[in-house]
Enzyme design. Structure first.
Site, PDB file in Angstrom:
ATOM      1  N   GLY A 168     -12.324   4.232 -19.008  1.00  0.00           N
ATOM      2  CA  GLY A 168     -13.749   4.589 -18.772  1.00  0.00           C
ATOM      3  C   GLY A 168     -14.348   4.968 -20.165  1.00  0.00           C
ATOM      4  O   GLY A 168     -15.361   5.427 -20.241  1.00  0.00           O
ATOM      5  N   TRP A 215      -0.550   4.953  -0.456  1.00  0.00           N
ATOM      6  CA  TRP A 215      -1.242   5.572  -1.728  1.00  0.00           C
ATOM      7  C   TRP A 215      -2.716   5.319  -1.475  1.00  0.00           C
ATOM      8  O   TRP A 215      -3.371   5.527  -2.403  1.00  0.00           O
ATOM      9  CB  TRP A 215      -0.660   4.807  -2.824  1.00  0.00           C
ATOM     10  CG  TRP A 215      -1.103   3.535  -2.961  1.00  0.00           C
ATOM     11  CD1 TRP A 215      -1.616   2.499  -2.026  1.00  0.00           C
ATOM     12  CD2 TRP A 215      -0.777   2.607  -4.223  1.00  0.00           C
ATOM     13  NE1 TRP A 215      -1.764   1.026  -2.867  1.00  0.00           N
ATOM     14  CE2 TRP A 215      -1.573   1.204  -4.246  1.00  0.00           C
ATOM     15  CE3 TRP A 215      -0.478   3.147  -5.562  1.00  0.00           C
ATOM     16  CZ2 TRP A 215      -1.522   0.445  -5.192  1.00  0.00           C
ATOM     17  CZ3 TRP A 215      -0.494   2.152  -6.725  1.00  0.00           C
ATOM     18  CH2 TRP A 215      -1.026   0.868  -6.351  1.00  0.00           C
ATOM     19  N   ASP A 235      -1.512  -1.182 -10.518  1.00  0.00           N
ATOM     20  CA  ASP A 235      -1.534  -2.554 -10.078  1.00  0.00           C
ATOM     21  C   ASP A 235      -1.698  -3.575 -11.507  1.00  0.00           C
ATOM     22  O   ASP A 235      -2.229  -3.042 -12.445  1.00  0.00           O
ATOM     23  CB  ASP A 235      -2.970  -2.900  -9.277  1.00  0.00           C
ATOM     24  CG  ASP A 235      -3.104  -2.186  -7.860  1.00  0.00           C
ATOM     25  OD1 ASP A 235      -2.185  -2.386  -7.531  1.00  0.00           O
ATOM     26  OD2 ASP A 235      -4.246  -2.030  -7.601  1.00  0.00           O
ATOM     27  N   GLU A 265       0.873  -1.090  -0.043  1.00  0.00           N
ATOM     28  CA  GLU A 265       0.129   0.014  -0.031  1.00  0.00           C
ATOM     29  C   GLU A 265       0.785   1.303  -0.025  1.00  0.00           C
ATOM     30  O   GLU A 265       0.500   2.214   0.392  1.00  0.00           O
ATOM     31  CB  GLU A 265      -0.856  -0.072   1.214  1.00  0.00           C
ATOM     32  CG  GLU A 265      -1.633  -1.266   1.583  1.00  0.00           C
ATOM     33  CD  GLU A 265      -2.609  -1.697   0.432  1.00  0.00           C
ATOM     34  OE1 GLU A 265      -2.852  -1.187  -0.471  1.00  0.00           O
ATOM     35  OE2 GLU A 265      -3.180  -3.000   0.706  1.00  0.00           O
TER      36      GLU A 265
END
Length: 486
Positions: A247, A370, A318, A184
């Site tokens: 998106g 983060w 990720d 993290e």
């Protein structure tokens, strides 16, 4: 003629899932692992293998958490992944009666995935990963064993978790990594001293921890350990808390399913469009969007490098974003990594950036992560006070155990294993983000309960049968030696 050098770019991918084997299948549990394996790990590794065959070095920095590596090598998980891929192939045929174009598309994709898995992965991930490390196609980042949020750990537990994780990576690929992805990106002042003792030379933080000065790596405090900061101006072009390329209306919609087959037939279409009103997915439209977004990203990197006088840009994501969450992500990723050098950008790893001299002045880092707010609220906020309390009690009892045995004790080994699984950062993250929160609380509780049970048995000199039973389900890190907690 080569284009004018613009500066240096590092792509860092963080690959991580918590221990899911034997803890539920669908909709929460092993299904996550197999989906990420099929849609992210297979295509990303295939891309890296092809770069290796071309002789390209230092393509990107790949973080693989020890707990994920353990699953990708585990015989039970390998069998489960193969079964899942076969089921995907069958589902693609079943869709043909109603969704012919989708059926053909999924048939090709599942056939490719099965071929990749059977050709390269049947003996696990480590042989594949080691070849990429040995060829210097990638730099590998490791981390603590079960991905705990380190700032909330007792220093002794923190050191043991990190040592166990680094040792596990060394056993799998032949050498311990010099860099880690701090889980993290969590940091508390002074942690660099523990990193230095463990042989860690570099780690990742989020950009705000460096007050935005991410154009070089920075020694932390009086140590030689370097902190690399994620450049948010560039990273957020792909994925931010609110916007990003995935998106786009032309890309495949992650959230809309054809429920009889579990396949995804639609494109995003629009942010406020109901699932039943979304348009069918069109791979040709998606390819056009990829081209636009590759051009935009390369231009963003070049402009950013010019603004910082040819310094360093680090973009970090990720790994599961590429292919799993963002269906077109692997195609975009490869196109970007090919287009950046053509635009005069040096693409390398964190190690390569150090060798190129991208090291600035020492800094004092604040407590950071983060996560939301760039602080620790996701992992120690009021919403997860029950998990915080559970973690504190696990650590307290763990530190009170007697580890002064002359020989290994399988009961203590399994007790420590369960404690580390209970301390995974994923459980608090899932609760705070309301993502399968009940499952996360269940996992935190069951591992802490099993730890306490085994700790009590160990104190009485009993529990070997129970430890063996639990290890059959929760058995990562066979090398784990509880005596390292002395």
């Amino acid at each position: 003629m080569s284009p004018k050098p613009e500066g240096t770019f590092c792509l860092v991918l963080h690959s991580h899932l918590p221990w899911l084997a034997h803890h539920g299948t669908w909709p929460v549990g092993e299904e996550w692992l197999y989906q990420a394996w099929a849609h992210s790990y297979l295509p990303v590794v295939d891309m890296l293998r092809r770069f290796a065959e071309e002789g390209r070095n230092d393509v990107l920095t790949l973080g693989v958490t020890p707990i994920l590596a353990a699953q990708l090598d585990d015989p039970y998980c390998l069998r489960g992944a193969h079964d899942w891929l076969g089921n995907w192939h069958l589902r693609s045929h079943y869709a043909g009666e109603r969704l012919r174009e989708l059926s053909a598309y999924e048939h090709r994709a599942s056939s490719w995935a099965l071929d990749q898995f059977e050709s390269h992965w049947r003996h696990g991930f480590s042989p594949v990963l080691r070849s990429l490390v040995d060829s210097q196609t990638i730099e590998l980042l490791g981390g603590p064993a079960t991905h705990p949020f380190q700032p909330l750990l007792d220093p002794k537990v923190r050191a043991f978790a990190l040592k166990t994780g680094l040792q596990d990576t060394k056993l799998r690929i032949g050498q311990a990594p010099e860099g880690i992805w701090a889980p993290e990106c969590g940091y508390s002042p002074g942690m660099e001293a523990g990193y230095a003792r463990a042989g860690v030379k570099r780690f990742m933080v989020d950009g705000p921890a460096l007050h935005g000065d991410t154009s070089t790596a920075h020694p932390v405090g009086s140590s030689d350990v370097l902190a690399f900061g994620r450049d948010l101006e560039v990273s957020y072009r792909v994925w931010s808390p609110k916007v990003g390329y995935p998106g786009d209306a032309a890309y495949r919609d992650f959230h809309t399913f054809d429920h009889p087959t579990g396949l995804k037939p639609s494109r995003v279409t629009g942010k406020n469009v109901a699932p039943e009103d979304k348009r069918p997915y069109d791979p040709l439209l998606a390819r056009e969007a990829i081209g636009r977004h590759v051009e935009d990203f390369v231009d963003t990197v070049v402009q950013r490098l010019r603004a910082i006088d040819g310094g360093l840009v680090v973009a970090a994501y990720d790994t599961e974003l590429y292919g799993h969450w963002w269906h077109e992500g692997p195609l975009w990723l490869e196109a970007v990594l090919r287009a950046l050098p053509e635009a005069g950008v040096r693409v390398t790893t964190l190690r390569g950036a150090v060798e190129a001299g991208h090291v600035g002045k020492p800094v004092e880092l604040p407590a950071s992560s983060w996560g939301s707010g760039k602080d620790w609220r996701v992992w120690d906020g009021a919403q997860v006070s029950d998990i915080v309390s559970l973690n504190e009690s696990v650590q307290k009892e763990l530190l009170e155990l007697d580890f002064s045995r002359d020989v290994r004790d399988p009961v203590l080994d399994q007790a420590v294993r369960e404690a580390l699984l209970a301390l995974s950062s994923d459980w608090a993250f899932m609760v705070t983000k309301d993502s399968a929160a009940d499952y996360a609380r269940y996992r935190a509780k069951i591992h802490s309960d099993r730890f306490s049970e085994l700790a009590a048995l160990a104190r009485g000199g009993r529990g070997r049968a129970r430890a063996a039973e639990l290890r059959a389900a929760d058995g990562p890190f066979g090398h784990l030696d509880a005596r390292g907690m002395r």
